[in-house]
Scaffold this motif. Structure first.
Motif, PDB file in Angstrom:
ATOM      1  N   MET A   1       0.896  -1.186  -0.035  1.00  0.00           N
ATOM      2  CA  MET A   1       0.001  -0.103  -0.117  1.00  0.00           C
ATOM      3  C   MET A   1       0.762   1.293   0.063  1.00  0.00           C
ATOM      4  O   MET A   1       1.781   1.343   0.874  1.00  0.00           O
ATOM      5  N   ALA A   2       0.572   2.102  -0.868  1.00  0.00           N
ATOM      6  CA  ALA A   2       1.175   3.466  -0.973  1.00  0.00           C
ATOM      7  C   ALA A   2       0.684   4.219  -0.104  1.00  0.00           C
ATOM      8  O   ALA A   2      -0.555   4.797  -0.518  1.00  0.00           O
ATOM      9  N   GLN A   3       0.921   4.778   0.946  1.00  0.00           N
ATOM     10  CA  GLN A   3       0.534   5.656   1.724  1.00  0.00           C
ATOM     11  C   GLN A   3       1.376   6.960   1.939  1.00  0.00           C
ATOM     12  O   GLN A   3       2.395   7.059   2.419  1.00  0.00           O
ATOM     13  N   LEU A   4       0.645   8.252   1.621  1.00  0.00           N
ATOM     14  CA  LEU A   4       1.327   9.645   1.806  1.00  0.00           C
ATOM     15  C   LEU A   4       1.557   9.873   3.272  1.00  0.00           C
ATOM     16  O   LEU A   4       0.439   9.751   3.958  1.00  0.00           O
ATOM     17  N   LEU A   5       2.651  10.059   3.989  1.00  0.00           N
ATOM     18  CA  LEU A   5       2.979  10.219   5.293  1.00  0.00           C
ATOM     19  C   LEU A   5       3.100  11.698   5.466  1.00  0.00           C
ATOM     20  O   LEU A   5       2.762  12.219   6.412  1.00  0.00           O
ATOM     21  N   GLU A 303      -2.328  -2.365 -10.235  1.00  0.00           N
ATOM     22  CA  GLU A 303      -1.932  -3.094  -9.041  1.00  0.00           C
ATOM     23  C   GLU A 303      -1.512  -4.575  -9.490  1.00  0.00           C
ATOM     24  O   GLU A 303      -0.689  -5.172  -8.684  1.00  0.00           O
ATOM     25  N   ASP A 304      -2.140  -5.209 -10.453  1.00  0.00           N
ATOM     26  CA  ASP A 304      -1.663  -6.389 -10.961  1.00  0.00           C
ATOM     27  C   ASP A 304      -0.350  -6.314 -11.484  1.00  0.00           C
ATOM     28  O   ASP A 304       0.464  -7.304 -11.168  1.00  0.00           O
ATOM     29  N   TYR A 305       0.024  -5.402 -12.066  1.00  0.00           N
ATOM     30  CA  TYR A 305       1.286  -5.375 -12.676  1.00  0.00           C
ATOM     31  C   TYR A 305       2.329  -5.057 -11.892  1.00  0.00           C
ATOM     32  O   TYR A 305       3.347  -5.690 -11.874  1.00  0.00           O
ATOM     33  N   ARG A 306       2.182  -4.080 -10.898  1.00  0.00           N
ATOM     34  CA  ARG A 306       3.154  -3.469  -9.932  1.00  0.00           C
ATOM     35  C   ARG A 306       2.853  -4.378  -8.467  1.00  0.00           C
ATOM     36  O   ARG A 306       4.012  -4.213  -7.648  1.00  0.00           O
ATOM     37  N   GLY A 307       1.941  -5.123  -8.311  1.00  0.00           N
ATOM     38  CA  GLY A 307       1.703  -5.613  -7.009  1.00  0.00           C
ATOM     39  C   GLY A 307       1.341  -4.430  -5.737  1.00  0.00           C
ATOM     40  O   GLY A 307       1.257  -4.795  -4.794  1.00  0.00           O
ATOM     41  N   MET A 308       0.878  -3.450  -6.507  1.00  0.00           N
ATOM     42  CA  MET A 308       0.561  -2.394  -5.693  1.00  0.00           C
ATOM     43  C   MET A 308      -0.332  -1.307  -6.375  1.00  0.00           C
ATOM     44  O   MET A 308      -0.156  -0.892  -7.299  1.00  0.00           O
ATOM     45  N   PRO A 309      -1.775  -0.989  -5.855  1.00  0.00           N
ATOM     46  CA  PRO A 309      -2.407   0.097  -6.393  1.00  0.00           C
ATOM     47  C   PRO A 309      -1.887   1.421  -6.669  1.00  0.00           C
ATOM     48  O   PRO A 309      -1.008   1.733  -5.702  1.00  0.00           O
ATOM     49  N   PRO A 310      -1.988   2.244  -7.644  1.00  0.00           N
ATOM     50  CA  PRO A 310      -1.566   3.256  -7.732  1.00  0.00           C
ATOM     51  C   PRO A 310      -2.266   4.602  -6.648  1.00  0.00           C
ATOM     52  O   PRO A 310      -3.439   4.318  -6.323  1.00  0.00           O
ATOM     53  N   VAL A 311      -1.474   5.598  -6.786  1.00  0.00           N
ATOM     54  CA  VAL A 311      -2.095   6.684  -5.816  1.00  0.00           C
ATOM     55  C   VAL A 311      -3.134   7.214  -6.633  1.00  0.00           C
ATOM     56  O   VAL A 311      -2.835   7.495  -7.978  1.00  0.00           O
ATOM     57  N   LEU A 329     -18.911   5.728  -6.916  1.00  0.00           N
ATOM     58  CA  LEU A 329     -17.658   6.186  -6.894  1.00  0.00           C
ATOM     59  C   LEU A 329     -17.117   6.094  -5.375  1.00  0.00           C
ATOM     60  O   LEU A 329     -16.130   5.639  -4.986  1.00  0.00           O
ATOM     61  N   LEU A 330     -18.062   6.849  -4.479  1.00  0.00           N
ATOM     62  CA  LEU A 330     -17.679   7.066  -3.160  1.00  0.00           C
ATOM     63  C   LEU A 330     -17.728   5.827  -2.556  1.00  0.00           C
ATOM     64  O   LEU A 330     -16.787   5.447  -1.714  1.00  0.00           O
ATOM     65  N   GLU A 331     -18.281   4.600  -2.824  1.00  0.00           N
ATOM     66  CA  GLU A 331     -18.190   3.482  -2.502  1.00  0.00           C
ATOM     67  C   GLU A 331     -16.833   2.669  -2.737  1.00  0.00           C
ATOM     68  O   GLU A 331     -16.203   2.087  -2.054  1.00  0.00           O
ATOM     69  N   ILE A 332     -16.874   2.940  -4.082  1.00  0.00           N
ATOM     70  CA  ILE A 332     -15.539   2.227  -4.585  1.00  0.00           C
ATOM     71  C   ILE A 332     -14.275   2.587  -4.085  1.00  0.00           C
ATOM     72  O   ILE A 332     -13.364   2.047  -3.497  1.00  0.00           O
ATOM     73  N   VAL A 333     -14.042   3.968  -3.750  1.00  0.00           N
ATOM     74  CA  VAL A 333     -12.867   4.577  -3.090  1.00  0.00           C
ATOM     75  C   VAL A 333     -12.613   4.190  -1.829  1.00  0.00           C
ATOM     76  O   VAL A 333     -11.468   4.072  -1.260  1.00  0.00           O
ATOM     77  N   LYS A 334     -13.450   3.766  -1.058  1.00  0.00           N
ATOM     78  CA  LYS A 334     -13.394   3.359   0.345  1.00  0.00           C
ATOM     79  C   LYS A 334     -12.828   2.052   0.325  1.00  0.00           C
ATOM     80  O   LYS A 334     -11.830   1.717   1.199  1.00  0.00           O
ATOM     81  N   ASP A 335     -12.474   1.183  -0.762  1.00  0.00           N
ATOM     82  CA  ASP A 335     -11.958  -0.415  -0.631  1.00  0.00           C
ATOM     83  C   ASP A 335     -10.467  -0.106  -1.177  1.00  0.00           C
ATOM     84  O   ASP A 335      -9.953  -1.061  -1.432  1.00  0.00           O
ATOM     85  N   PHE A 336     -10.002   1.063  -1.722  1.00  0.00           N
ATOM     86  CA  PHE A 336      -8.884   1.104  -2.461  1.00  0.00           C
ATOM     87  C   PHE A 336      -7.742   1.060  -1.282  1.00  0.00           C
ATOM     88  O   PHE A 336      -7.754   1.758  -0.258  1.00  0.00           O
ATOM     89  N   ARG A 337      -6.867   0.029  -1.482  1.00  0.00           N
ATOM     90  CA  ARG A 337      -5.591   0.026  -0.785  1.00  0.00           C
ATOM     91  C   ARG A 337      -4.474   1.145  -0.901  1.00  0.00           C
ATOM     92  O   ARG A 337      -3.311   0.467  -1.412  1.00  0.00           O
TER      93      ARG A 337
END
Length: 369
Positions: A1-5, A303-311, A329-337
């Motif tokens: 997971m790419a998380q902005l700190l 995510e499939d190619y890099r093993g991690m979803p994009p920001v 759309l709001l429901e979908i973004v809740k599940d993005f890692r």
């Protein structure tokens, strides 16, 4: 997971100095027009391959025409923490783009290629299918670069060779060997560009076959004669063919002052997979729906190619969407890692995210509260 700190901006756009440490991966950024929402997203996009979500010249990015500006961001990638940076150093003819990795300057952008990927939607994309092909090419190339960052180098090399050839056709037309060398370079890099686009379109169509929430499956058709040649011929044979096309077009290109054939004229069509509706013929709301479906499918591909979803950087994403698709759309973004930043002028349309997202307000380049 790419998380902005942490994000730090210095003399960038309307930000004199900003230090932001978001405490959630899902952020809703609100504020009046001109408050700096898009500028903040642009700063993050400049840490990925390419020229960012606006594609603006570097000299325009400094606050009040400042000669130097800087962007630094700290991300956590599962167990690793990386600090990425970029900016402009020097002034006038000596001004140059600089890149940093964990506080150390690196020689070029290549060192950051495999660190961060991002996908974005901006209000300017609402006109993607009603304007010329150049905007659609840039959009397609950004999709390619999120998966294969070296695509940016191939584009740059092709453009440089084409610019030199255009100049030579006007000034030294009789320099056949020189022209041949430039055309060989254009052919080599052009075939690489076409191959990258072709592979992206094929993979994207696979990931976009099924709908996601209220967003339909989409079909993407690449319009490129070079890619068509790659369908039935090996890359080296296509290079030879493309080089011959450039040589045959010298007189015509000289008269017109530009290259009239090549991958710089590529386009694509987008359509609803189920109904066949072309985006170019659709309403503004339907175009936004198809575009959003494409971006969401592409995020799954990355995510499939890099093993991690994009920001995900979603600038005014709810504009032109009906109530059903806004809610979807709001429901979908809740599940993005991954880090997801959505912007809007008001908080109310994002109320369904109140329990999961951090709401932040901006005004004149500063956070409120």
């Amino acid at each position: 997971m790419a998380q902005l700190l942490k994000l730090t901006l210095s003399e960038f756009r309307n930000y004199e100095r900003l230090v932001w440490s978001p405490d959630a991966s899902l952020v809703v950024l609100t504020g009046e027009n001109g408050s700096g929402k898009t500028n903040l997203l642009e700063a993050l996009s400049l840490l990925t391959p390419g020229r960012g979500l606006r594609g603006a010249p570097l000299a325009q990015l400094g606050r009040d025409n400042a000669a130097s500006w800087g962007i630094s961001a700290r991300f956590s990638f599962d167990q690793d923490v990386l600090e990425l940076g970029t900016g402009m150093a020097g002034a006038g003819e000596s001004a140059r783009r600089v890149y940093l990795l964990n506080g150390q300057q690196v020689r070029n952008r290549d060192a950051l290629d495999d660190t961060l990927s991002a996908v974005w939607i901006t209000p300017q994309m609402d006109r993607l299918f009603s304007e010329g092909a150049s905007g659609r090419r840039r959009f397609l190339d950004r999709l390619v670069m999120a998966v294969t960052p070296h695509h940016a180098r191939e584009l740059l090399a092709y453009d440089r060779a084409m610019t030199q050839r255009n100049r030579l056709l006007q000034t030294r037309f009789s320099e056949a060997s020189w022209l041949s060398g430039l055309e060989a370079s254009m052919a080599r890099h052009g075939v690489a560009v076409a191959a990258g686009r072709r592979e992206m379109v094929q993979q994207l169509c696979l990931f976009a076959q099924s709908s996601l929430g209220a967003f339909p499956g989409v079909n993407v058709t690449l319009l490129c004669s070079v890619a068509d040649q790659l369908e039935h011929n090996p890359a080296l044979a296509v290079e030879d063919w493309l080089r011959e096309q450039f040589a045959a077009n010298r007189q015509q290109d000289r008269e017109r002052g530009r290259a009239t054939f090549g991958v710089h004229r590529t386009d694509f069509r987008l359509s609803d997979l189920q109904t066949g509706l072309l985006a170019a013929s659709a309403s503004t709301g339907q175009q936004k729906t198809l575009l959003m479906g494409t971006v969401l499918a592409h995020a799954r591909l990355v995510e499939d190619y890099r093993g991690m979803p994009p920001v995900l950087l979603l600038d005014e994403p709810l504009v032109h969407l009906d109530r059903n698709r806004r809610g979807s759309l709001l429901e979908i973004v809740k599940d993005f890692r991954t880090t997801v930043i959505l912007t809007g002028t008001d908080e109310a349309p994002f109320e369904d995210l109140r329990a999961q997202a951090r709401f932040v307000a901006l005004k004149h380049g500063e956070f409120l509260g």
